[in-house]
Design a protein around this motif. Structure first.
Motif, short mmCIF file in Angstrom:
data_model
loop_
_atom_site.label_atom_id
_atom_site.label_comp_id
_atom_site.label_asym_id
_atom_site.label_seq_id
_atom_site.Cartn_x
_atom_site.Cartn_y
_atom_site.Cartn_z
N VAL A 148 -17.35 0.98 8.94
CA VAL A 148 -16.96 1.42 7.60
C VAL A 148 -15.59 0.85 7.30
O VAL A 148 -14.70 0.86 8.15
N SER A 149 -15.40 0.35 6.08
CA SER A 149 -14.09 -0.20 5.71
C SER A 149 -13.58 0.45 4.42
O SER A 149 -14.35 0.95 3.61
N THR A 150 -12.26 0.41 4.29
CA THR A 150 -11.59 0.94 3.11
C THR A 150 -10.22 0.30 3.00
O THR A 150 -9.71 -0.28 3.97
N LYS A 151 -9.61 0.39 1.83
CA LYS A 151 -8.25 -0.10 1.64
C LYS A 151 -7.36 1.10 1.38
O LYS A 151 -7.56 1.86 0.43
N LEU A 152 -6.37 1.28 2.25
CA LEU A 152 -5.42 2.37 2.14
C LEU A 152 -4.23 1.89 1.32
O LEU A 152 -3.70 0.81 1.56
N THR A 153 -3.79 2.70 0.36
CA THR A 153 -2.65 2.34 -0.49
C THR A 153 -1.65 3.49 -0.51
O THR A 153 -2.04 4.65 -0.69
N MET A 154 -0.38 3.15 -0.31
CA MET A 154 0.69 4.12 -0.45
C MET A 154 1.54 3.71 -1.65
O MET A 154 1.95 2.56 -1.76
N THR A 155 1.76 4.66 -2.53
CA THR A 155 2.58 4.42 -3.72
C THR A 155 3.72 5.43 -3.71
O THR A 155 3.51 6.61 -3.41
N THR A 156 4.94 4.97 -4.05
CA THR A 156 6.10 5.87 -4.06
C THR A 156 6.53 6.15 -5.49
O THR A 156 6.07 5.48 -6.44
N ALA A 157 7.42 7.11 -5.65
CA ALA A 157 7.91 7.50 -6.98
C ALA A 157 8.66 6.34 -7.64
O ALA A 157 8.65 6.22 -8.88
N ASP A 158 9.30 5.48 -6.87
CA ASP A 158 10.01 4.34 -7.45
C ASP A 158 9.12 3.10 -7.50
O ASP A 158 9.62 1.97 -7.50
N GLU A 159 7.84 3.30 -7.52
CA GLU A 159 6.81 2.28 -7.74
C GLU A 159 6.71 1.21 -6.65
O GLU A 159 6.29 0.08 -6.91
N LYS A 160 7.05 1.57 -5.46
CA LYS A 160 6.79 0.68 -4.32
C LYS A 160 5.35 0.90 -3.90
O LYS A 160 4.84 2.02 -3.91
N VAL A 161 4.69 -0.17 -3.51
CA VAL A 161 3.29 -0.10 -3.13
C VAL A 161 3.09 -0.83 -1.81
O VAL A 161 3.60 -1.93 -1.61
N ALA A 162 2.34 -0.19 -0.92
CA ALA A 162 1.96 -0.83 0.35
C ALA A 162 0.46 -0.63 0.53
O ALA A 162 -0.06 0.45 0.26
N GLU A 163 -0.23 -1.69 0.98
CA GLU A 163 -1.67 -1.62 1.17
C GLU A 163 -2.03 -2.06 2.59
O GLU A 163 -1.35 -2.90 3.18
N GLN A 164 -3.10 -1.49 3.07
CA GLN A 164 -3.59 -1.87 4.40
C GLN A 164 -5.11 -1.73 4.42
O GLN A 164 -5.65 -0.70 4.00
N ASN A 165 -5.78 -2.77 4.89
CA ASN A 165 -7.23 -2.71 5.06
C ASN A 165 -7.53 -2.05 6.41
O ASN A 165 -6.96 -2.44 7.42
N LEU A 166 -8.41 -1.08 6.37
CA LEU A 166 -8.78 -0.38 7.60
C LEU A 166 -10.27 -0.53 7.84
O LEU A 166 -11.07 -0.51 6.90
N ARG A 167 -10.64 -0.67 9.10
CA ARG A 167 -12.05 -0.76 9.50
C ARG A 167 -12.27 0.30 10.59
O ARG A 167 -11.54 0.36 11.55
#
Length: 182
Positions: A148-167
């Motif tokens: 199973v796969s998904t894309k994890l995204t973290m967003t902060t209040a100052d609009e920083k974004v980080a993404e990571q693909n997880l399997r």
């Protein structure tokens, strides 16, 4: 000179001891032990050894049969197992809840707690972080195993974004359980 008969006393010995016979030691001689008492001892020993083997063997068999048993019920679908696991780690940040969703082969409470602590420390470095993920999709599935796969995204209040693909590797044992994250 001839030797006195076994177990008897010589006239010289009787004179030296004042005519008294030597006191019995209370130990039966080898000839006095009956074959029946030896046979009873052998039977008791064999029964004791057999009992120990049966109990020990049964205990070992139960241990090996139950050590991979999952506690509770797993998810109905592989994607649901992953969704629940992600919620436990990234939203609830609850290592005990996350551990309940991991298969017994991969369940290590210390490692799971360390991963949740790592997520908490990562989130603490940013202002108001929010974690979300794409709907988990089953890439492949055969009877007892799924990827199973998904894309994890973290967003902060100052609009920083980080993404990571997880399997995830998910296995079915009385329901679906997360076994590996990569």
């Amino acid at each position: 000179m001839t030797q006195p008969p076994s177990g008897g006393s010589t006239p010289q010995h009787a004179a030296a001891t004042g005519g008294r016979q030597p006191a019995a030691t209370g130990q039966p001689t080898r000839a006095a032990r009956s074959p029946r008492s030896r046979r009873g001892l052998v039977v008791v020993s064999v029964v004791l050894v057999a009992t120990l083997l049966l109990c020990g063997g049964g205990g070992a068999a139960a241990f090996f049969a139950l050590r991979n048993a999952e506690n509770g019920e797993g998810a109905e679908e592989p994607a649901v197992a992953v969704e629940s696991f992600l919620s436990a780690v990234y939203q609830d940040r609850d290592p005990a809840q996350a551990a309940e969703l991991v298969c017994s082969d991969a369940r290590d409470d210390e490692k799971i707690a360390a991963k949740v602590a790592e997520v908490q420390a990562y989130a603490a470095r940013y202002r108001n972080p929010r974690f979300r993920w794409s709907s988990p999709s089953v890439d492949s599935q055969n009877g007892e195993r799924a990827t199973v796969s998904t894309k994890l995204t973290m967003t902060t209040a100052d609009e920083k974004v980080a993404e990571q693909n997880l399997r995830f590797t998910v296995v079915r044992k009385a329901g679906w359980w997360v076994c590996e994250v990569g």
